[in-house]
Enzyme design. Sequence first.
Site, PDB file in Angstrom:
ATOM      1  N   GLU A 271     -37.640  33.076  -3.498  1.00 33.60           N
ATOM      2  CA  GLU A 271     -38.881  32.447  -3.942  1.00 33.60           C
ATOM      3  C   GLU A 271     -39.193  31.153  -3.160  1.00 33.60           C
ATOM      4  O   GLU A 271     -40.362  30.813  -2.962  1.00 33.60           O
ATOM      5  CB  GLU A 271     -38.767  32.174  -5.458  1.00 33.60           C
ATOM      6  N   GLY A 272     -38.153  30.463  -2.697  1.00 31.58           N
ATOM      7  CA  GLY A 272     -38.381  29.254  -1.894  1.00 31.58           C
ATOM      8  C   GLY A 272     -39.142  29.595  -0.612  1.00 31.58           C
ATOM      9  O   GLY A 272     -40.139  28.945  -0.272  1.00 31.58           O
ATOM     10  N   HIS A 273     -38.684  30.633   0.096  1.00 39.56           N
ATOM     11  CA  HIS A 273     -39.387  31.051   1.318  1.00 39.56           C
ATOM     12  C   HIS A 273     -40.811  31.508   0.987  1.00 39.56           C
ATOM     13  O   HIS A 273     -41.754  31.191   1.701  1.00 39.56           O
ATOM     14  CB  HIS A 273     -38.667  32.246   1.972  1.00 39.56           C
TER      15      HIS A 273
ATOM     16  N   GLN B  28     -26.777  27.097  15.475  1.00 36.80           N
ATOM     17  CA  GLN B  28     -26.659  26.076  14.427  1.00 36.80           C
ATOM     18  C   GLN B  28     -25.470  26.320  13.505  1.00 36.80           C
ATOM     19  O   GLN B  28     -25.291  25.608  12.523  1.00 36.80           O
ATOM     20  CB  GLN B  28     -27.967  25.943  13.640  1.00 36.80           C
TER      21      GLN B  28
ATOM     22  N   LYS C  62     -35.383  21.285   0.311  1.00 37.60           N
ATOM     23  CA  LYS C  62     -33.967  21.433  -0.058  1.00 37.60           C
ATOM     24  C   LYS C  62     -33.078  21.027   1.112  1.00 37.60           C
ATOM     25  O   LYS C  62     -32.061  20.381   0.933  1.00 37.60           O
ATOM     26  CB  LYS C  62     -33.644  22.869  -0.481  1.00 37.60           C
ATOM     27  N   ASP C  63     -33.510  21.400   2.314  1.00 40.39           N
ATOM     28  CA  ASP C  63     -32.786  20.971   3.520  1.00 40.39           C
ATOM     29  C   ASP C  63     -33.418  19.650   3.970  1.00 40.39           C
ATOM     30  O   ASP C  63     -34.086  19.587   5.011  1.00 40.39           O
ATOM     31  CB  ASP C  63     -32.911  22.043   4.601  1.00 40.39           C
TER      32      ASP C  63
ATOM     33  N   SER D  16     -31.399  29.335  -2.611  1.00 40.20           N
ATOM     34  CA  SER D  16     -30.804  29.314  -1.279  1.00 40.20           C
ATOM     35  C   SER D  16     -30.294  30.714  -0.979  1.00 40.20           C
ATOM     36  O   SER D  16     -29.792  31.399  -1.883  1.00 40.20           O
ATOM     37  CB  SER D  16     -29.619  28.340  -1.275  1.00 40.20           C
ATOM     38  N   SER D  17     -30.404  31.123   0.272  1.00 42.27           N
ATOM     39  CA  SER D  17     -29.872  32.447   0.645  1.00 42.27           C
ATOM     40  C   SER D  17     -28.375  32.493   0.362  1.00 42.27           C
ATOM     41  O   SER D  17     -27.820  33.544   0.049  1.00 42.27           O
ATOM     42  CB  SER D  17     -30.133  32.722   2.127  1.00 42.27           C
ATOM     43  N   ARG D  18     -27.705  31.345   0.468  1.00 39.80           N
ATOM     44  CA  ARG D  18     -26.245  31.314   0.275  1.00 39.80           C
ATOM     45  C   ARG D  18     -25.844  31.468  -1.192  1.00 39.80           C
ATOM     46  O   ARG D  18     -24.665  31.704  -1.469  1.00 39.80           O
ATOM     47  CB  ARG D  18     -25.663  30.025   0.865  1.00 39.80           C
TER      48      ARG D  18
HETATM   49  O1  PAF Z   1     -33.859  26.250   7.447  1.00 43.35           O
HETATM   50  C1  PAF Z   1     -33.638  27.266   8.149  1.00 43.35           C
HETATM   51  O2  PAF Z   1     -33.742  28.405   7.700  1.00 43.35           O
HETATM   52  C2  PAF Z   1     -33.233  27.091   9.609  1.00 43.35           C
HETATM   53  O3  PAF Z   1     -32.421  25.977   9.769  1.00 43.35           O
HETATM   54  C3  PAF Z   1     -34.431  27.049  10.573  1.00 43.35           C
HETATM   55  C4  PAF Z   1     -35.332  25.857  10.308  1.00 43.35           C
HETATM   56  C5  PAF Z   1     -35.233  28.336  10.450  1.00 43.35           C
HETATM   57  C6  PAF Z   1     -33.926  26.932  12.022  1.00 43.35           C
HETATM   58  O4  PAF Z   1     -33.116  28.008  12.356  1.00 43.35           O
END
Ligand code: PAF
Length: 298
Positions: free
Chosen positions: A35-37, A61, A149-150, A185-187
């Site tokens: 839902e966040g996305h 990353q 969130k990030d 979060s996906s995690r």
């Molecule tokens: O937040 C994320 O999903 C990732 O860090 C991003 C911004 C897509 C970069 O890979």
Amino acid sequence: MITLEHIVAARARCDEVRRADKTVALVPTMGFFHEGHLTLMRTARAAHDLVVVSLFVNPTQFGPSEDLDAYPRDPEGDAKAAAGEGVDVLFAPTVAEMYPRPGLTTVTVSEVAKGLCGISRPHHFGGVATVVTKLFSIVGPCTAYFGKKDFQQLVVVRRLVEDLNLPIEVVGVSTVRERDGLAMSSRNAYLVPDERHAATVLFRALTAAIETMSGGERDASRVRAVAADLIVAEPMANLEYVEVVRADDLAPVDQLEDGVEHVIAMAVRIGTTRLIDNATFTIAAGSVNADLPSLDPL
Ligand code: PAF
């Protein structure tokens, strides 16, 4: 919705739309939509002519001992969900398309990337800054939507856009939470039921910290301690950090100042899953205005 794998095709579509005096929005993601996305996509959809969602699990990353291989993926489900939100372009490149050979050029954002999550993930924000800069270069002038969130990622991206004069407007969107306060979060998919229950400690700690400030506390280390004590008391939780910093540049603070936006941010391991959460807040005329919801009774 069209799905594009190739950079030239994604760039051409965005250029074409801008030539017709229309606006472009970008929602950068690593997929496994929740839902966040979807909220980011909806927010972008409401304000722009062309909505591009990038779906790319960016290897640069992730640290060597992190969860790149295990990172949850559902490309088909993601495509359906994005189409359901009225997304126009799903840009889903392969690793070879994004990194045809090891890059010699990287984007490093110093200072704001060093503290908080940067301590345990020293290469993470370099990978994020580099891939986000590549996505901005592919999509071109646009408004880009990121979840709060990030929060450190949002600050890193804002700073790279400012420092490199990129023609991008960055919009931060409030965290979407489950009914018990856990930030989406996906995690979260990694959590087994006991861990899922224990994971609410992050939201409870943020709430307790905000309540302490509402009661008049202005000493950042005491606010921090209230949150830390709650997390440490949760047997399944392992506290990595909890810090109170200025929202603009993530500089640590001693005393909370009126009229300045701050953020209380934390990283906590629940079992082997590393979760992060935060709340931004501003104190004015004795009251604390925080971007943290009160929960509906369950
Ligand atoms: O937040 C994320 O999903 C990732 O860090 C991003 C911004 C897509 C970069 O890979």
